[in-house]
Write an enzyme that holds these catalytic residues in place. Structure first.
Site, mmCIF file in Angstrom:
data_model
loop_
_atom_site.group_PDB
_atom_site.id
_atom_site.type_symbol
_atom_site.label_atom_id
_atom_site.label_comp_id
_atom_site.label_asym_id
_atom_site.label_seq_id
_atom_site.Cartn_x
_atom_site.Cartn_y
_atom_site.Cartn_z
ATOM 1 N N GLU A 152 -0.126 -39.984 16.881
ATOM 2 C CA GLU A 152 -1.136 -40.889 16.315
ATOM 3 C C GLU A 152 -2.552 -40.338 16.439
ATOM 4 O O GLU A 152 -3.514 -40.992 16.043
ATOM 5 C CB GLU A 152 -1.054 -42.263 17.007
ATOM 6 C CG GLU A 152 0.374 -42.817 17.013
ATOM 7 C CD GLU A 152 0.460 -44.313 17.292
ATOM 8 O OE1 GLU A 152 -0.589 -44.977 17.308
ATOM 9 O OE2 GLU A 152 1.582 -44.807 17.480
ATOM 10 N N LEU A 153 -2.701 -39.149 17.026
ATOM 11 C CA LEU A 153 -4.044 -38.564 17.147
ATOM 12 C C LEU A 153 -3.922 -37.050 17.267
ATOM 13 O O LEU A 153 -2.819 -36.512 17.296
ATOM 14 C CB LEU A 153 -4.782 -39.189 18.353
ATOM 15 C CG LEU A 153 -4.101 -39.166 19.729
ATOM 16 C CD1 LEU A 153 -4.370 -37.877 20.472
ATOM 17 C CD2 LEU A 153 -4.601 -40.325 20.571
#
Ligand SMILES: *[C@@H]1O[C@H](CO)[C@@H](O)[C@H](O)[C@H]1NC(C)=O
Ligand SMILES: *[C@@H]1O[C@H](CO)[C@@H](O)[C@H](O)[C@H]1NC(C)=O
Length: 297
Positions: A152-153
């Site tokens: 997610e990052l």
């Protein structure tokens, strides 16, 4: 009791066959590890509610960083106290439950800086959590069933290579399962390329915190997104990923009765339907969501 009370009429039998032919039974996958008050792995598996348990998270890796696992209040990897879960992982596996380690998550420091970095991370994962050997195994000698990508990052690059390298270990004997938790908008920013490899066994799509494709009192957007996932993404099984409580996500919670009566009957028609993924064991313990839906999954 009437003598023939258990006899199926031909019509009932026909309806039963029709149901079996067009609907697929699924399992429940649960994330565990981000709240010390959610009980142990053995307790989680002893409920009999789950088919897949995903340990979250290994949230530091890649780019020459020393990898770190974070299991909240459960244990402290730096003092080696997470090895107590080794026997619990084996206990879960003895019940037929697949246990995966999730890499990534919403908080952490991770990235794959190159193909070589992806290869090194795959070697680390194999030696530390899968069938390889290492003097430092934070979850002890238990051999996990696979790795889940909850990216997610960080950089969006090179996850297809990590998937390929990890799957390559299958030839050494025990199968390495790959899971992924993309967001429902297609293509997923971080995992879209990796998913196109077709190497993922379980894709639990996050149908929450994503207003364009989640339930919003109306099932239309969710069902249309689900149909795109099952038609266009080459994964073995696709799961409907949901929060187990309203507090478990910013948005996207689906009342259990709506899920059971309106949504599951529709999405189960796909042969790729694998079941429901829930975030997380902590919230499921509060609400009993998995119990409410288990008869319909
Ligand atoms: C990958 O591992 C090799 C062997 O340990 C090392 O020489 C190399 O610098 C590592 N590369 C990266 C990008 O971490
Ligand atoms: C649900 O949403 C769709 C698309 O936005 C709309 O066409 C439909 O009328 C809505 N149905 C209900 C029952 O509100």
């Amino acid at each position: 009791m009437a003598k023939n009370s258990h006899t199926f009429s031909p019509l009932t039998f026909l309806l039963f066959l029709t149901f079996v032919a067009t609907s697929h039974a699924g399992g429940i996958a649960i994330y565990w590890g981000q709240n010390g008050n959610e009980g142990t792995l053995s307790e989680t598996c002893a409920t009999g509610k789950y088919t897949h348990v995903i340990i979250a998270f290994l949230n530091v890796f890649g780019n020459r960083q020393t990898p770190e696992m974070n299991l909240a209040g459960h244990c402290n990897p730096s003092t080696n106290s997470c090895t107590k879960f080794s026997s619990e992982i084996k206990d879960c596996q003895s019940k037929g439950i697949k246990v995966l380690l999730s890499i990534g998550g919403g908080i952490g420091s991770y990235t794959l800086s190159s193909i070589e970095d992806a290869r090194n991370v795959s070697t680390f994962l194999w030696n530390t959590f899968l069938g390889g050997k290492s003097s430092s195994r934070p979850l002890g000698d238990a051999v996990l069933d696979g790795i889940d990508f909850d990216i997610e990052l960080g950089s969006t690059q090179n996850y297809q290579h990590l998937a390929r390298f990890l799957k390559g270990y299958c030839r050494l004997g025990k199968r390495v399962y790959l899971g992924a938790a993309p967001q429902c908008p297609i293509p997923d920013k971080f995992l879209g390329t990796a998913l196109q490899t077709g190497l993922f066994d379980f894709v639990w799509v996050q149908f929450y915190n994503n207003p364009p494709c989640q339930y919003n009192g109306n099932i239309t957007n969710l069902v249309s997104s689900w149909n795109q996932w099952t038609k266009n993404v080459p994964a073995t099984k696709i799961f409907l990923g949901l929060p187990a409580a309203t507090a478990a996500a910013g948005s996207g919670f689906i009342p259990a009765d709506v899920l059971s009566s309106e949504i599951l009957p529709v999405i189960k028609k796909s042969g790729k339907y694998g079941g429901v993924m829930l975030w997380s064991r902590f919230y499921d313990l509060q609400t009993g969501y998995s119990s409410s839906i288990s008869g319909s999954v």
